[in-house]
Structure formats: C-alpha cells, structure tokens
Design a protein around this motif. Structure first.
Motif, short mmCIF file in Angstrom:
data_model
loop_
_atom_site.label_atom_id
_atom_site.label_comp_id
_atom_site.label_asym_id
_atom_site.label_seq_id
_atom_site.Cartn_x
_atom_site.Cartn_y
_atom_site.Cartn_z
N ILE A 135 0.87 -1.18 0.00
CA ILE A 135 0.00 0.00 0.00
C ILE A 135 0.90 1.22 0.00
CG2 ILE A 135 -1.78 1.26 1.28
CD1 ILE A 135 -2.42 -1.58 2.55
N VAL A 136 0.71 2.11 -0.97
CA VAL A 136 1.63 3.23 -1.15
C VAL A 136 0.87 4.54 -1.32
CG1 VAL A 136 3.32 1.72 -2.27
CG2 VAL A 136 1.73 3.03 -3.68
N HIS A 137 1.57 5.62 -1.01
CA HIS A 137 1.10 6.97 -1.31
C HIS A 137 2.34 7.76 -1.75
CE1 HIS A 137 -1.40 10.73 0.04
NE2 HIS A 137 -1.19 10.69 -1.27
N LEU A 138 2.45 7.99 -3.06
CA LEU A 138 3.67 8.57 -3.61
C LEU A 138 3.66 10.09 -3.56
CD1 LEU A 138 4.34 6.24 -6.69
CD2 LEU A 138 4.85 5.87 -4.26
N ALA A 139 4.82 10.66 -3.81
CA ALA A 139 5.04 12.10 -3.68
C ALA A 139 4.33 12.88 -4.79
CB ALA A 139 6.54 12.40 -3.70
N LEU A 140 4.11 14.16 -4.53
CA LEU A 140 3.55 15.06 -5.54
C LEU A 140 4.60 15.46 -6.58
CD1 LEU A 140 1.45 17.37 -3.18
CD2 LEU A 140 0.52 15.80 -4.88
N GLY A 141 5.83 15.68 -6.15
CA GLY A 141 6.89 16.10 -7.07
C GLY A 141 7.41 14.95 -7.91
N TRP A 142 7.66 15.22 -9.20
CA TRP A 142 8.01 14.13 -10.10
C TRP A 142 9.40 13.56 -9.83
CZ3 TRP A 142 12.18 14.22 -13.39
CH2 TRP A 142 12.76 15.47 -13.66
N ARG A 143 10.34 14.36 -9.34
CA ARG A 143 11.68 13.85 -9.07
C ARG A 143 11.66 12.81 -7.95
NH1 ARG A 143 12.71 19.26 -10.33
NH2 ARG A 143 14.20 19.55 -12.05
N ALA A 144 11.01 13.16 -6.83
CA ALA A 144 10.89 12.21 -5.72
C ALA A 144 10.06 11.00 -6.14
CB ALA A 144 10.28 12.89 -4.51
N ARG A 145 9.01 11.25 -6.90
CA ARG A 145 8.14 10.15 -7.32
C ARG A 145 8.88 9.17 -8.22
NH1 ARG A 145 4.07 13.11 -8.84
NH2 ARG A 145 4.54 13.07 -11.07
N ARG A 146 9.76 9.68 -9.08
CA ARG A 146 10.54 8.79 -9.95
C ARG A 146 11.42 7.86 -9.11
NH1 ARG A 146 12.58 8.54 -15.29
NH2 ARG A 146 10.68 9.65 -15.84
N ARG A 147 12.04 8.39 -8.06
CA ARG A 147 12.86 7.57 -7.17
C ARG A 147 12.01 6.54 -6.44
NH1 ARG A 147 15.77 11.45 -3.27
NH2 ARG A 147 16.68 9.50 -2.54
N GLN A 148 10.80 6.95 -6.07
CA GLN A 148 9.91 6.02 -5.37
C GLN A 148 9.43 4.91 -6.30
OE1 GLN A 148 7.01 8.80 -3.89
NE2 GLN A 148 8.44 9.68 -2.39
N LEU A 149 9.19 5.22 -7.55
CA LEU A 149 8.81 4.19 -8.53
C LEU A 149 9.96 3.22 -8.76
CD1 LEU A 149 6.87 6.47 -11.02
CD2 LEU A 149 5.88 4.63 -9.64
N ASP A 150 11.18 3.71 -8.76
CA ASP A 150 12.34 2.82 -8.86
C ASP A 150 12.42 1.89 -7.65
OD1 ASP A 150 13.12 3.89 -11.28
OD2 ASP A 150 14.59 5.28 -10.40
N TYR A 151 12.05 2.42 -6.48
CA TYR A 151 12.03 1.60 -5.27
C TYR A 151 11.01 0.48 -5.42
CZ TYR A 151 12.08 0.56 -0.25
OH TYR A 151 12.21 -0.06 0.98
N LEU A 152 9.87 0.76 -6.05
CA LEU A 152 8.85 -0.26 -6.25
C LEU A 152 9.31 -1.32 -7.25
CD1 LEU A 152 5.59 1.90 -6.28
CD2 LEU A 152 6.61 0.65 -4.37
N ILE A 153 10.12 -0.92 -8.21
CA ILE A 153 10.70 -1.92 -9.13
C ILE A 153 11.56 -2.90 -8.35
CG2 ILE A 153 12.29 -2.26 -11.05
CD1 ILE A 153 11.36 0.47 -12.13
N ALA A 154 12.40 -2.37 -7.45
CA ALA A 154 13.25 -3.23 -6.62
C ALA A 154 12.39 -4.12 -5.72
CB ALA A 154 14.20 -2.38 -5.79
N LEU A 155 11.29 -3.59 -5.22
CA LEU A 155 10.39 -4.38 -4.37
C LEU A 155 9.78 -5.54 -5.16
CD1 LEU A 155 9.12 -4.37 -1.48
CD2 LEU A 155 7.19 -3.12 -2.48
N SER A 156 9.45 -5.29 -6.41
CA SER A 156 8.85 -6.34 -7.24
C SER A 156 9.81 -7.51 -7.47
CB SER A 156 8.40 -5.77 -8.59
OG SER A 156 9.51 -5.45 -9.41
#
Length: 259
Positions: A135-156
């Motif tokens: 369950i996630v709630h990602l950032a509003l800013g695209w730079r932080a959100r891009r890093r968070q999406l990369d984190y989800l790739i690693a989680l997968s």
C-alpha cells in the motif's frame, strides 16, 4: 480496494480545499458519519489499502480511523503505518484492512522527503510462496516520485506474487509510472479508471497493479464520493493450482493490533 479517504473529509468541489481547510486541523462531527459510510462500503471487500487516514489526533477527535474502519467494516486484521507524525495535531498514515491473516507485515520509508511510505503485507500461499500486497502513497513532485517508482521496481524483484495499490499521484501519461509497470512486469494500468477529483473524475491517480503470474478478473472505479478521490477496486485470481495456505483466515497477532 484502494481508497484515499482524505482523513474522512468529504470534498464536493475545488473550493472545499479552502473552505474546509480547518477540518485538516480541528475535529468535525461530519467526519465520523463519513467514516461510518465508508466502512459500509469497505465491508464488501477482502482486503483494503487506505491512504491519508489519521491514526488518532486532534482533527480526528483522537479516534484511530484505521481501527474504526476495521471494526465497523468487520475486518479482523488491521495495521497502521504512520508516515508523518505531527504529534497531537495529525497522524498521517497508510492503513491495511484484511479478512486474511498476514504472515508478515513490513514498513518501508520511500525515497525523498520524510512522510512517504509503503506498508507490505505478506499472505501465505500453498506453494510456500507469499502474496505480497503493498500500500503506497507517492510524492507530488516528479523527481521524488521517480525515485519512489524505482524503489517499487526493486520491491517487485523480491516478490514473485505482488499487488501494489494506492495513490500514485500520477496517471497513464507519467513516463516514470509506465517505465515501472514495464520493468516490474505489472498488469492493471488502465487509463480509463479515473478517480480524481471525486466530483468530476478526469485523472487516474489511483492504481492497483499486479505482477504477471496473477490474473485480473475485473477492475472498476466505485462511484462513492466521500473524499476528494474515488475508490478503485480489483478482483484478482491466483495462478492455477495455488491457494491461500491453511490458517490464513484464522486469528493472529495482527488482529486488533497496529504496530
């Protein structure tokens, strides 16, 4: 189901962000009535991911909204992840409600400024694997959100059977989201499932994504406008021959427990 509940605040128009801004600080009787109605909706589902839920502070009249929704929705297992602790003024959280007993629950701090996190519940399966639900709630800013999406790739890469649900704060036009879906080999990204704003949905900010071994039976936006987001639901099927392990539906240490 995934639902950004905006701490129980009912928004009907953009101007409510201004006129109702005080409700993000102070309690209001309407909030509890909204939560009760939300619990009636959630009762239909097996597992729910919540965002923007308050874990008990002044604005929620010191009611733990995750626990309240669990009890009124008849969920035996629930969990809170406090991501932004403002003491008595606000307890910004992600929440998990489940009819199945998780084997394990872990919290993840997402990259970027403090205040964004993911909570992952693992449900035991008959093939000795687990179904992981993040369950996630990602950032509003695209730079932080891009890093968070990369984190989800690693989680997968750690979970062969994975569901990621929540408020991604980006839609199908996001290159970062599309790259994450492709690299993590996820299903479920549907540009037609628009959830925001709830009174006139034109943006698909909320998503439920599943890894390739899982089958999506159906997905829909639920027309239940009690927040500034509409909830999104999905029915999924485990791979052939795989089922939930014995004891998944029984009581466990997560029942009526948060941390």
């Amino acid at each position: 189901m995934s639902f950004n509940v905006q701490a129980g605040i009912y928004s009907r128009r953009y101007s409510d962000y201004f006129t109702n801004s005080w409700k993000h600080i102070l309690p209001h009787p309407e909030r509890l009535a909204n939560l009760t109605r939300i619990a009636q909706l959630l009762h239909q589902f097996d597992l729910v991911g919540l965002q923007e839920v308050d874990a008990g502070s002044l604005r929620s009249a010191y009611i733990d909204q995750i626990q309240y929704l669990a009890r009124h929705g008849a969920f035996p297992h629930w969990y809170r992840q406090i991501n932004r602790n403002l003491g008595p003024f606000a307890q910004h959280s992600n929440g998990l409600l489940s009819r199945l007993r998780p084997q394990r629950i872990t919290e993840h701090k997402l990259p970027g400024l403090p205040g964004r996190g993911a909570v992952v519940a693992e449900l035991g399966l008959s093939d000795r694997e687990t179904l992981a639900v993040a369950i996630v709630h990602l950032a509003l800013g695209w730079r932080a959100r891009r890093r968070q999406l990369d984190y989800l790739i690693a989680l997968s890469e750690q979970h062969p059977y994975l569901v990621i649900m929540g408020d991604f704060n980006c839609g199908c036009d996001s290159k970062g989201l599309r790259a994450m879906v492709q690299k993590a080999e996820m299903r479920g990204l549907d540009c037609e499932l628009k959830t925001f704003p709830s009174w006139s949905p034109t943006h698909n900010l909320d998503h439920i994504l599943v890894s390739r071994p899982l089958r999506v039976i159906s997905a829909r936006v639920v027309d239940y406008a009690l927040s500034d987001h509409l909830p999104i639901s999905m029915t999924i099927e485990l791979p052939e021959g795989v089922s939930f392990s014995a004891g998944t539906d029984g009581p466990g240490p997560e029942s009526e427990s948060a941390r």
